[in-house]
Structure formats: C-alpha cells, structure tokens
Motif scaffolding. Structure first.
Motif, mmCIF file in Angstrom:
data_model
loop_
_atom_site.group_PDB
_atom_site.id
_atom_site.type_symbol
_atom_site.label_atom_id
_atom_site.label_comp_id
_atom_site.label_asym_id
_atom_site.label_seq_id
_atom_site.Cartn_x
_atom_site.Cartn_y
_atom_site.Cartn_z
ATOM 1 N N MET A 98 0.840 -1.171 0.000
ATOM 2 C CA MET A 98 0.000 0.000 0.000
ATOM 3 C C MET A 98 0.889 1.239 0.000
ATOM 4 N N GLU A 99 0.654 2.143 -0.908
ATOM 5 C CA GLU A 99 1.470 3.341 -1.051
ATOM 6 C C GLU A 99 0.928 4.453 -0.162
ATOM 7 N N ASN A 100 1.863 5.275 0.361
ATOM 8 C CA ASN A 100 1.470 6.412 1.188
ATOM 9 C C ASN A 100 0.762 7.457 0.346
ATOM 10 N N THR A 101 -0.319 8.016 0.881
ATOM 11 C CA THR A 101 -1.005 9.122 0.235
ATOM 12 C C THR A 101 -0.415 10.409 0.785
ATOM 13 N N GLN A 102 -0.005 11.294 -0.109
ATOM 14 C CA GLN A 102 0.643 12.540 0.293
ATOM 15 C C GLN A 102 -0.375 13.482 0.938
ATOM 16 N N PRO A 103 -0.208 13.784 2.237
ATOM 17 C CA PRO A 103 -1.080 14.771 2.869
ATOM 18 C C PRO A 103 -0.697 16.173 2.407
ATOM 19 N N SER A 104 -1.576 17.117 2.626
ATOM 20 C CA SER A 104 -1.328 18.499 2.227
ATOM 21 C C SER A 104 -1.426 19.406 3.452
ATOM 22 N N PHE A 105 -0.467 20.318 3.580
ATOM 23 C CA PHE A 105 -0.435 21.225 4.718
ATOM 24 C C PHE A 105 -0.241 22.650 4.229
ATOM 25 N N ASP A 106 -0.749 23.608 5.006
ATOM 26 C CA ASP A 106 -0.639 25.017 4.645
ATOM 27 C C ASP A 106 0.651 25.660 5.128
ATOM 28 N N THR A 107 1.245 25.117 6.200
ATOM 29 C CA THR A 107 2.433 25.752 6.770
ATOM 30 C C THR A 107 3.535 24.730 7.028
ATOM 31 N N VAL A 108 4.737 25.257 7.139
ATOM 32 C CA VAL A 108 5.897 24.427 7.467
ATOM 33 C C VAL A 108 5.711 23.790 8.844
ATOM 34 N N ILE A 109 5.216 24.562 9.802
ATOM 35 C CA ILE A 109 5.023 24.060 11.177
ATOM 36 C C ILE A 109 4.044 22.890 11.204
ATOM 37 N N ILE A 162 10.745 20.395 2.600
ATOM 38 C CA ILE A 162 10.874 19.546 3.787
ATOM 39 C C ILE A 162 10.901 18.100 3.313
ATOM 40 N N TYR A 163 11.939 17.388 3.717
ATOM 41 C CA TYR A 163 12.083 15.976 3.387
ATOM 42 C C TYR A 163 11.867 15.140 4.645
ATOM 43 N N GLY A 164 11.049 14.095 4.541
ATOM 44 C CA GLY A 164 10.947 13.076 5.573
ATOM 45 C C GLY A 164 11.861 11.936 5.154
ATOM 46 N N ILE A 165 12.930 11.718 5.908
ATOM 47 C CA ILE A 165 13.997 10.800 5.501
ATOM 48 C C ILE A 165 14.119 9.638 6.480
ATOM 49 N N THR A 166 14.307 8.446 5.913
ATOM 50 C CA THR A 166 14.563 7.256 6.721
ATOM 51 C C THR A 166 15.906 6.656 6.321
ATOM 52 N N SER A 167 16.521 5.959 7.272
ATOM 53 C CA SER A 167 17.751 5.235 6.987
ATOM 54 C C SER A 167 17.741 3.930 7.750
ATOM 55 N N ALA A 168 17.609 2.840 7.022
ATOM 56 C CA ALA A 168 17.680 1.522 7.650
ATOM 57 C C ALA A 168 19.107 1.261 8.137
ATOM 58 N N ALA A 169 20.099 1.746 7.389
ATOM 59 C CA ALA A 169 21.500 1.536 7.752
ATOM 60 C C ALA A 169 21.845 2.185 9.087
ATOM 61 N N HIS A 170 21.198 3.300 9.399
ATOM 62 C CA HIS A 170 21.476 4.019 10.644
ATOM 63 C C HIS A 170 20.325 3.911 11.649
#
Length: 104
Positions: free
Chosen positions: A1-12, A68-76
């Motif tokens: 199942m693929e993530n659905t991209q949410p939408s936001f008005d602000t960086v916060i 803004i990037y949401g980043i994952t690292s399995a290696a770390h």
C-alpha cells in the motif's frame, strides 16, 4: 500500500505531522552528506531514503521557499526531517546529493 501525500498550509503543520509519524531527528545538509546528532552522525546519499517531500513557495518573500524531506535510513536505524531552502538561498551541494534530493 502506497502512502497518500497529505497536504499542509504551513511548514510548522508539516513538521508536527512528520514528528507524529516518527520523524524525530533533525538532519542538516553538508555538501555531500547529511549530518545528525549535532554532527556526530553522518549519512551519505546511499545511506538514506526519502519517504516524503513537501514544497513551500514564498508567495511574497523568496526567502520563505522551503522543501521539507521526511527521511529514513535503515542503515542508521533513524527517521528525521531535513529542511532545505531552494532557489537563490540553496546550500551548495555535490552532484550526487543534488541527484538524490531531486529524484522526488
């Protein structure tokens, strides 16, 4: 199942949502790597995967342009966020880091 991209008005709002999703570390770009834990942890482009990308355009001030990037690292075994300016305020990056961040 693929993530659905949410939408936001602000960086916060975006950062708060990412934190609820487990993206709790703050990452910093450094030319050819991403640093975390006050610079003691270092990831190369091969070490991480970009899960989420949110782009904010400065309607009145180009200085407000942000990605803004949401980043994952399995290696770390880490999840976090990277804020990056673009346009005239972008940090200088290596070609391989630009390629990694531009894929999205």
């Amino acid at each position: 199942m693929e993530n659905t991209q949410p939408s936001f008005d602000t960086v916060i709002e975006t950062l708060n949502w990412l934190r609820t999703q487990g993206f709790t570390h703050d990452f910093n770009l450094d030319y050819d790597t991403i640093k975390y834990n006050n610079g003691t942890g270092i990831m190369s482009p091969e070490d991480f995967h970009i899960e989420w990308v949110f782009r904010f355009e400065g309607e009145t001030d180009p200085g407000d342009e942000e990605i803004i990037y949401g980043i994952t690292s399995a290696a770390h075994n880490i999840k976090g966020v990277l804020l990056s300016a673009y346009g005239m305020y972008a940090d200088p990056l290596s070609d391989r880091m630009i390629q990694k961040l531009s894929v999205h």
